[in-house]
Design an enzyme around this catalytic site. Structure first.
Site, PDB file in Angstrom:
ATOM      1  N   TYR A 108      -9.069 -17.170   2.649  1.00 33.15           N
ATOM      2  CA  TYR A 108      -9.150 -18.683   3.222  1.00 33.15           C
ATOM      3  C   TYR A 108     -10.031 -18.352   4.084  1.00 33.15           C
ATOM      4  O   TYR A 108     -10.034 -18.063   4.924  1.00 33.15           O
ATOM      5  CB  TYR A 108      -7.901 -19.291   3.633  1.00 33.15           C
ATOM      6  CG  TYR A 108      -8.104 -21.121   3.972  1.00 33.15           C
ATOM      7  CD1 TYR A 108      -7.530 -21.962   3.002  1.00 33.15           C
ATOM      8  CD2 TYR A 108      -8.136 -20.925   4.981  1.00 33.15           C
ATOM      9  CE1 TYR A 108      -7.288 -22.917   3.752  1.00 33.15           C
ATOM     10  CE2 TYR A 108      -8.206 -22.122   6.046  1.00 33.15           C
ATOM     11  CZ  TYR A 108      -8.020 -23.182   5.131  1.00 33.15           C
ATOM     12  OH  TYR A 108      -8.373 -24.338   5.613  1.00 33.15           O
ATOM     13  N   GLU A 117     -14.226 -26.246   3.662  1.00 34.46           N
ATOM     14  CA  GLU A 117     -13.097 -25.861   3.724  1.00 34.46           C
ATOM     15  C   GLU A 117     -13.179 -24.524   1.741  1.00 34.46           C
ATOM     16  O   GLU A 117     -13.802 -25.762   0.917  1.00 34.46           O
ATOM     17  CB  GLU A 117     -11.612 -26.434   3.111  1.00 34.46           C
ATOM     18  CG  GLU A 117     -10.242 -25.474   2.725  1.00 34.46           C
ATOM     19  CD  GLU A 117      -9.285 -26.247   2.585  1.00 34.46           C
ATOM     20  OE1 GLU A 117      -8.586 -26.393   4.040  1.00 34.46           O
ATOM     21  OE2 GLU A 117      -9.241 -26.850   2.064  1.00 34.46           O
TER      22      GLU A 117
END
Length: 390
Positions: free
Chosen positions: A109, A197
């Site tokens: 992530y 993101e």
């Protein structure tokens, strides 16, 4: 402003960030030909909506043939995808992204976001890719590394080493991560993101790091510098009331309550919503007309509020600092006479020219309910909304 995944992938590719090959499809036939063009044995059909959690909601499907790709696309387009971010009404799927399948070895992530506490850019990296970062933070805080970059200094080598070494990545993956973070940070500044993101950021079995997904939010105040980005805006994904409000320079966010709010200043708007809830009611919106709103802006704000069938009462809460209360009062009267008072209207005025403002309301001939202060206004708005509902 948000954009779709397929648009984010194009921006990644244009700026040297590796992504799997993929094509947009609006029909089953286009999806079939997209997979044929990819040429691989496996592809992924991804619903293109402005919401996370698509996979768990059935918006991401693996397919193994062009024929299967067409069938899955036919079922997906037209469905309402319900995720934790969409609410119960869900999002209508109008198009899909057909992407080449990837042999995933690892999932990470990676995100960059404006850090308002440090006036910098916060970079977060985790080994728990594919999970919601909130869940990771709660259950595995030791698996997240967070650094803050001061834009006046810029991204430095020690920042990159903190990310790569903080979670003890293998040397090759650490080098790839550092190279990718450099490119992403440059993109963050170039395009004026508020959020960038990648979840998941993968390492495939060939050892290559790829952005398997992409979520991008842009600072609306900087869009005048990025006409190419502004052109990516998908109005079909947005609340029509929010679109209408943006045309008049109004800050509007639709909510699920029944008390319409018209306020000047974001802080006062938040306080107004809080005091409505404290009084037992539910706000129908956040609507900030700003510190220097004109009579026309107020009239347009009322038009948007009155167009919402869920609104049973309207609470106007104004503190006249830069804005004059008499100007607001004139806008209220003009809007009410033009549009008609279909819902109870509660008005609290305070500040510059407040007595003139109150006099304008009192002599308007309209059934406007005055409020002495915020608490009084909220209480009256809640009572009016309940009475209208019953």
């Amino acid at each position: 402003m948000n954009i779709h995944e397929y648009q984010a992938k194009k921006l990644f590719a244009d700026n040297g960030v590796a992504v799997p090959e993929g094509y947009l499809a609006r029909t089953p036939i286009e999806a079939e030909f997209a997979m044929r063009r990819l040429g691989g044995p496996v592809a992924v059909v991804k619903a293109q909506v402005h919401a996370g959690g698509r996979g768990k909601a059935g918006g991401v499907k693996l397919v193994k043939s062009p024929d299967e790709c067409a069938k899955v696309t036919e079922k997906m387009i037209g469905m309402r995808l319900v995720t934790p971010q969409t609410g119960a009404e869900g999002k209508l799927v109008r198009m899909v992204y057909i992407e080449a399948g990837s042999e995933i070895a690892k999932e990470y992530y990676l995100a960059m976001v404006l850090d308002r506490e440090t006036a910098g850019v916060a970079i977060m990296f985790s080994t728990e890719g594919g999970m919601d970062i909130e869940e990771v933070a709660e259950k595995h805080p030791d698996k997240i590394v967070k650094i803050s970059v001061d834009p006046t200094i810029g991204l430095q080598g020690y920042h990159l080493r903190s990310l790569a070494y903080g979670l003890k990545l293998p040397a090759d993956e650490g080098k790839e991560l550092m190279a990718m973070v450099k490119k992403l940070y440059a993109m963050f500044l170039k395009y004026d993101y508020s959020l960038l993101e990648i979840n998941p950021l993968i390492v495939n079995k060939q050892g290559k790091m790829l952005a398997l997904d992409g979520k991008m939010n842009f600072d609306d105040n900087a869009l005048y510098r990025h006409k190419d980005i502004e052109a990516m805006r998908d109005f079909a994904e947005e609340d029509p009331r929010e679109i209408e409000a943006s045309k008049f320079g109004l800050s509007y966010i639709g909510l699920e309550g029944n008390i319409g709010c018209l306020v000047n200043g974001a802080g006062l708007a938040m306080a107004t919503m809080d005091i409505i809830k404290l009084s037992g009611g539910e706000p129908a919106n956040f609507l900030d007309v700003g510190g220097g709103a004109s009579e026309e802006m107020v009239r347009n704000a009322f038009r948007i509020l009155f167009s919402d069938p869920n609104v049973k009462a309207v609470f106007v809460n104004i503190f006249g600092g830069i804005m004059r209360c008499d100007v607001i009062a004139q806008g209220i009267v003009a809007a009410a006479k033009e549009l008609g008072l279909r819902q109870p209207l509660i008005v609290r005025l305070e500040g510059t020219n407040v007595e003139k403002g109150k006099q304008i309301l009192e002599t308007s001939g309209l059934k406007i309910i005055p409020a002495d202060d915020m608490a009084d206004g909220a209480r009256k708005a809640v009572e009016a909304a309940r009475a209208a509902k019953n």
